[in-house]
Design an enzyme around this catalytic site. Structure first.
Site, short mmCIF file in Angstrom:
data_model
loop_
_atom_site.label_atom_id
_atom_site.label_comp_id
_atom_site.label_asym_id
_atom_site.label_seq_id
_atom_site.Cartn_x
_atom_site.Cartn_y
_atom_site.Cartn_z
CB SER A 1 90.10 -15.12 -42.74
OG SER A 1 90.30 -13.89 -43.37
CD GLU B 1 97.92 -15.36 -43.07
OE1 GLU B 1 97.05 -15.47 -43.94
OE2 GLU B 1 97.96 -16.06 -42.03
#
Ligand SMILES: *[C@@H]1O[C@H](CO)[C@@H](O)[C@H](O)[C@H]1NC(C)=O
Ligand SMILES: *[C@@H]1O[C@H](CO)[C@@H](O)[C@H](O)[C@H]1NC(C)=O
Ligand SMILES: *[C@@H]1O[C@H](CO)[C@@H](O)[C@H](O)[C@H]1NC(C)=O
Ligand SMILES: *[C@@H]1O[C@H](CO)[C@@H](O)[C@H](O)[C@H]1NC(C)=O
Ligand SMILES: *[C@@H]1O[C@H](CO)[C@@H](O)[C@H](O)[C@H]1NC(C)=O
Ligand SMILES: *[C@@H]1O[C@H](CO)[C@@H](O)[C@H](O)[C@H]1NC(C)=O
Ligand SMILES: *[C@@H]1O[C@H](CO)[C@@H](O)[C@H](O)[C@H]1NC(C)=O
Ligand SMILES: *[C@@H]1O[C@H](CO)[C@@H](O)[C@H](O)[C@H]1NC(C)=O
Length: 536
Positions: free
Chosen positions: A203, A325
């Site tokens: 991330s 995601e």
């Protein structure tokens, strides 16, 4: 015989209870011995300073080299985490004095030259920490690598910027860079090879890896990179208007002068941590910025252009994402529906943030974007699967695939998609693996109920840890055919085929990841967007 047994038992218990002490650049440290669930013992040294505490006059400054110490430093505990929005409830666990590194290693023989994996945590540049409970080293350690984790500054403490050289920003990325320099100079003392460092992150940590690829300051500090679900080309990874946020923060904290940067900086340096935490807009302020040219600048050019022109640290890179995601953010149908309605009603939001169009034809562009995801007259609020796909592509896929493509002209890239919806995945109402779903397969995470008897979990964990550590050792995730990988060879990404490894209950090589959607986005950029781009 009996005597020998006693000696053995004595050796085992003694080595387990005695704390290892080693000398590193800045002094002596005392660590601890741990044992994995497969009974491999390893050393841990936690909370070693890699910078001077960035407090007082050093707040909002580039990190400085630490002072050496006398005697033996206790390195048996996690340091405090850097300041987050939770500080107010968490004062005993968070501190500005947070720039510490942790090293886990199977050996402390100085000439062992094990490959080193340097982990950069995620958390949107506003949260995250390197606690052993959360990023437990056990799985990686079993494959004989050295694991380094560390803290970097977050939120305004890591990223406040005013678009000049006085508050240039990116202190958090500069921390990461100093931690990498620390690894270069110290990791041999822990049995690591300073010439075999792989940086990896997830991330915002993955976007950070991307920034280290782009920064000349990090050149030569690592020889491979692994990026999980984030890129400097993702549109959330940069702050486009840092100055107005910085001035607003100062003004909310009580500053009412003339907004000269030196004065604003001095004012904010004298405020208490809680005064700053309370007035911070924790959603908006806190991303990396493009800096003006000055000696300490970490990034000062357009991310996209640097990748496109080959102006980056060209090292073999694994890059990938989870299959859906957005699931980690759309937990409830009702929340997703309300969000989708916003996009239905304010269609300009469909445009990428940095998208400057060549012509005055926004409506036409929006129509084309919609047609990637929806039938004519359909809406996102009526088709949440399409909405989830749009969010996944917009915030993750587009930047990640584009980086893979641009980078692949200059160095080997291995692309993956993590699709396994195991019991550890945040399960949504839409199919797929959400953001962060791969993490418990790489780290022993105490907050996730891991089921050791679930053979599927264990197999995927073994495959991933093996591929990730193979990459750190050999720069190739599958250097030899093996039963563990079902004889699959993870082939280098080719921009004509978009070939990728699909990580699911069975491993499989696939082609044309995220097509046709990604191809349509590329066409929209080519046809309508003004160059140069910064994000994608
Ligand atoms: C630090 O670690 C040692 C060894 O594990 C433990 O005994 C001690 O309680 C820890 N101290 C703190 C403050 O957590
Ligand atoms: C570290 O991060 C984890 C996961 O976000 C969180 O649960 C934990 O409270 C944090 N620890 C500290 C000391 O801040
Ligand atoms: C300084 O910036 C703040 C926040 O943007 C603004 O409210 C204030 O009017 C500015 N002050 C001056 C003197 O420009
Ligand atoms: C773009 O078109 C809209 C409506 O057709 C018009 O109102 C606007 O002024 C135009 N903008 C530019 C920059 O040409
Ligand atoms: C949602 O949109 C996709 C793409 O246009 C379409 O294939 C699918 O059938 C739609 N689903 C529903 C429930 O309308
Ligand atoms: C979409 O709506 C318009 C106006 O109501 C209608 O003319 C058109 O036939 C619809 N298209 C489809 C594919 O249903
Ligand atoms: C662990 O996995 C096994 C095999 O899939 C299953 O039978 C068992 O119920 C699981 N245990 C827990 C606590 O979920
Ligand atoms: C992998 O290759 C070996 C040797 O060729 C073969 O015996 C085995 O069946 C293969 N395994 C799989 C899962 O394809």
């Amino acid at each position: 015989m009996l005597k020998l047994l006693f000696v053995l038992i004595w050796l085992i218990t003694e080595s387990n209870s005695s704390a290892p002490i080693i000398s590193i650049r800045d002094g002596k440290i005392k660590g601890e011995i741990y044992i994995t669930s497969n009974t491999k013992s390893y050393y841990g040294f936690r909370g070693i300073p890699y910078a001077r505490p960035p407090v007082g006059n050093l707040r909002f400054e580039s990190p400085q080299m630490p002072e050496p110490w006398e005697g033996t430093l206790n390195a048996q505990n996690d340091s405090k985490s850097c300041i987050t929005s939770f500080y107010i409830f968490n004062e005993n666990k968070e501190s500005e004095d947070c720039l510490y590194v942790n090293v886990y290693t199977p050996t402390i023989q100085e000439n062992a030259k094990l490959p080193v994996m340097f982990w950069i945590y995620g958390g949107d540049f506003i949260t995250g920490n390197s606690s052993k409970n959360y990023y437990g080293p056990d799985f990686l350690i079993e494959k004989d690598v050295v694991l380094v984790t560390f803290n970097y500054r977050l939120g305004p403490f890591g990223f406040i910027a005013t678009g000049d050289a006085i508050l240039p920003g990116n202190y958090g990325l500069k921390d990461q860079n100093l931690a990498l320099q620390w690894v270069r100079e110290n990791i041999a003392y822990f049995g690591g090879d300073p010439n075999k460092v792989t940086i990896f992150g997830q991330s915002a940590g993955s976007a950070s890896v991307s920034f280290h690829l782009l920064s000349k300051k990090s050149s030569g500090l690592f020889r491979a990179a692994i990026m999980e679900s984030g890129s400097a080309l993702d549109m959330w990874a940069i702050n486009r208007d840092p100055k107005s946020y910085a001035l607003k923060l100062a003004s909310d904290a009580g500053y009412d002068g003339s907004n000269v940067t030196t004065e604003v900086k001095e004012f904010l340096k004298r405020k208490s941590v809680s005064d700053i935490v309370e007035v911070t807009d924790w959603i908006k302020l806190n991303w990396p910025v493009k800096e003006v040219e000055h000696a300490d600048a970490f990034i000062q050019d357009l991310n996209y252009e640097l990748f496109k022109n080959g102006n980056f640290n060209r090292v073999p890179t694994i890059i990938g994402m989870c299959s859906q995601e957005s699931l980690a953010f759309l937990l409830q149908p009702i929340v997703a529906m309300l969000e989708a309605l916003i996009y239905d009603n304010t269609q300009e939001l469909l445009l990428p943030i940095d998208f400057a169009s060549k012509k005055n034809n926004t409506n036409e562009i929006i129509k084309e974007i919609k047609s990637i995801y929806l039938q004519e007259n359909d809406t996102f609020s009526q088709n949440l699967t399409s909405y989830a796909q749009f969010i996944t592509d917009t915030f993750f896929t587009r930047g990640i695939l584009k980086q893979a493509e641009l980078q692949s002209w200059f160095n080997p890239v291995y692309l993956y998609q993590f699709s396994y919806e195991g019991r550890t995945t945040l399960k949504g109402f839409i199919k797929g693996a959400g953001h962060s779903a791969e993490l418990p397969f790489l780290f022993k995470m105490s907050n996730i109920a891991w089921n050791d008897t679930d053979t599927q979990n264990v197999l995927i964990q073994d495959q991933m840890v093996r591929m990730w550590t193979n990459f750190a050792k050999y720069l190739d995730p599958t250097p030899v055919k093996s039963e563990l990988f079902s004889n699959i060879t993870w082939t280098r990404f080719n921009p004509l085929f978009y070939n990728y490894l699909n990580i699911d209950s069975t491993l499989r090589m696939g082609f044309f990841l995220r097509q046709p959607a990604f191809g349509k986005w590329k066409r929209i950029f080519e046809e309508y967007a003004l160059q140069p781009y910064n994000t994608f």
